[in-house]
Design a protein around this motif. Structure first.
Motif, PDB file in Angstrom:
ATOM      1  N   UNK A 296       0.832  -1.202   0.000  1.00 40.78           N
ATOM      2  CA  UNK A 296       0.000   0.000   0.000  1.00 40.78           C
ATOM      3  C   UNK A 296       0.872   1.260   0.000  1.00 40.78           C
ATOM      4  N   UNK A 297       1.922   1.243   0.812  1.00 42.84           N
ATOM      5  CA  UNK A 297       2.835   2.394   0.883  1.00 42.84           C
ATOM      6  C   UNK A 297       3.559   2.603  -0.438  1.00 42.84           C
ATOM      7  N   UNK A 323       2.264   7.653   3.227  1.00 36.64           N
ATOM      8  CA  UNK A 323       3.054   6.439   3.045  1.00 36.64           C
ATOM      9  C   UNK A 323       4.068   6.278   4.181  1.00 36.64           C
ATOM     10  N   UNK A 324       4.716   7.386   4.567  1.00 35.16           N
ATOM     11  CA  UNK A 324       5.689   7.342   5.664  1.00 35.16           C
ATOM     12  C   UNK A 324       5.003   6.931   6.966  1.00 35.16           C
ATOM     13  N   UNK A 325       3.824   7.483   7.202  1.00 33.95           N
ATOM     14  CA  UNK A 325       3.076   7.164   8.420  1.00 33.95           C
ATOM     15  C   UNK A 325       2.740   5.669   8.484  1.00 33.95           C
ATOM     16  N   UNK A 326       2.333   5.113   7.346  1.00 35.00           N
ATOM     17  CA  UNK A 326       1.996   3.679   7.294  1.00 35.00           C
ATOM     18  C   UNK A 326       3.206   2.817   7.625  1.00 35.00           C
ATOM     19  N   UNK A 327       4.344   3.158   7.041  1.00 35.69           N
ATOM     20  CA  UNK A 327       5.545   2.343   7.220  1.00 35.69           C
ATOM     21  C   UNK A 327       6.143   2.498   8.606  1.00 35.69           C
ATOM     22  N   UNK A 345      13.944   0.666   2.371  1.00 33.75           N
ATOM     23  CA  UNK A 345      14.250   1.224   1.058  1.00 33.75           C
ATOM     24  C   UNK A 345      13.172   2.217   0.630  1.00 33.75           C
ATOM     25  N   UNK A 346      11.907   1.858   0.854  1.00 28.69           N
ATOM     26  CA  UNK A 346      10.805   2.753   0.487  1.00 28.69           C
ATOM     27  C   UNK A 346      10.831   4.005   1.362  1.00 28.69           C
ATOM     28  N   UNK A 347      11.103   3.825   2.664  1.00 30.95           N
ATOM     29  CA  UNK A 347      11.174   4.976   3.571  1.00 30.95           C
ATOM     30  C   UNK A 347      12.279   5.939   3.152  1.00 30.95           C
ATOM     31  N   UNK A 354      10.466  14.261   0.441  1.00 33.54           N
ATOM     32  CA  UNK A 354      10.064  15.376   1.300  1.00 33.54           C
ATOM     33  C   UNK A 354      11.218  16.359   1.501  1.00 33.54           C
ATOM     34  N   UNK A 355      12.433  15.816   1.618  1.00 35.99           N
ATOM     35  CA  UNK A 355      13.606  16.684   1.770  1.00 35.99           C
ATOM     36  C   UNK A 355      13.796  17.548   0.526  1.00 35.99           C
TER      37      UNK A 355
END
Length: 366
Positions: A296-297, A323-327, A345-347, A354-355
């Motif tokens: 999902x993320x 997505x970050x919140x989910x992970x 890796x996704x995080x 975002x950076x």
């Protein structure tokens, strides 16, 4: 290639293809009855065995296999002067024979051997075995009845297993050929049996793997066609099977990827969004399944990335943050090492996105 193919479990030791469970139960019962008959000396059949050594228990290589890709020979060729035989694509990568080390002066096609391989594929899953007439066992002149029995490996599973071997061995044409035969078999069954869940799931998975072959070969147009047809068949199934839902969303994402790389961002977003909707529903039904949360993320990240490229910065940022919140809230067990690596890796990708936005804001302010 996707490992979620409904044939895949049938290609591992001791495993049972979920699409053939009833058939396998019947075969198990028949085998059990044969053993009972053996003990009482009343067996009237001979257990079928593949004459070329292909076995569902260990998938050992037979004499019709290429020693390089470890799949059935495709475009059989022999290197001269040693005459050892391999797939054309496989042996073309070498200057010395992999078996004997002799210098390869030239490579010649072996049509006779390839014809034998093709006949073997066409006839596989059926082999002759004799049946004794129990009513006349004493009559030596009574001819035996010849019947056909399955060769311990269902044909579709056999073809897919050979295709997966060829794909791993980078013999993509061979993999595509085996999968095409498998797809043709299933289509013939669809014409006679109708669109059953079993056949739709099998064909959808095989078409997805054909798409993988075409994509690897650089044929994006054919890949999209196969992926879209895969989606068509998998969409007919109830969204209750986790593996099939995953395969469906993966096919949609792969079309999205091809559209993305081709510069068609809006089409890419449409396919990514369809995969996201499927995975969002899957998470609602299986919220405790870690793999569903990671999938999902990933879909959130894909949609957000396209949104950024389309100029929808605020929408993209919200997608990245969700997505970050989910992970970050996902709790993984110690035995989910592979999934932990994927999550990290996704995080990493999401935080970089975002950076990047923060840097752009600072630059604009300056």
């Amino acid at each position: 290639m996707s490992s979620a193919c409904p044939f895949a479990k049938g290609a591992s030791v001791g495993a049972v293809c979920p699409m053939r469970s009833q058939e396998n139960q019947e075969k198990t019962q028949a085998v059990h009855e044969d053993k009972i008959d053996d003990k009482s000396n009343h067996s009237d059949t001979i257990s079928p065995k593949c004459p070329y050594g292909f076995d569902s228990q260990n998938f050992k290589l037979g004499p019709l296999s290429c020693m390089i890709c470890q799949s059935l020979l495709f475009e059989s060729s022999k290197c001269m002067p040693c005459s050892h035989k391999f797939c054309k694509v496989c042996i073309s990568r070498f200057s010395d024979c992999p078996l004997c080390g002799a210098d390869i002066e030239k490579i010649e096609p072996d049509k006779e051997l390839q014809d034998m391989v093709d006949r073997f594929i066409n006839g596989h899953a059926r082999i002759k075995r004799s049946q004794v007439n129990t009513d006349a066992t004493e009559a030596k002149d009574v001819p035996q009845t010849v019947i056909y029995g399955d060769v311990s490996m269902e044909r579709g599973s056999f073809l897919v297993q050979q295709a997966l071997r060829a794909f791993r061995g980078q013999n993509i044409e061979s993999a595509k050929s085996r999968l095409s035969i498998c797809a043709e078999d299933i289509r013939e069954q669809l014409e006679t049996s109708g669109s059953t869940s079993e056949l739709c799931s099998q064909l959808g998975a095989v078409l997805g793997m054909l798409g993988d072959c075409c994509r690897t070969m650089g044929d994006a147009k054919s890949a999209v066609t196969f992926y879209e047809e895969s989606v068509e068949f998998l969409s007919k199934l109830p969204p209750t099977d986790i593996e099939l839902v995953h395969t469906l969303s993966v096919s949609l994402n792969k079309v999205g990827d091809l559209k993305y790389y081709d510069g068609d961002l809006q089409s890419a977003r449409n396919y990514y969004a369809k995969a996201l909707d499927i995975r969002r529903n899957a998470v609602k039904e299986n919220s405790k399944l870690s793999s569903q949360v990671v999938d999902f993320a990933v879909s959130l990240a894909k949609v957000a990335d396209v949104d950024r490229n389309l100029g929808n910065e605020d929408v993209a940022t919200n997608g990245f943050k969700e997505a970050i919140s989910c992970l970050e809230s996902l709790k993984l067990s110690t035995d989910e090492v592979g999934l932990e690596q994927k999550r990290n890796s996704v995080l990493e990708f999401l935080n970089k996105q975002l950076a990047e936005k923060d840097r752009q804001v600072i630059d604009a302010a300056v």
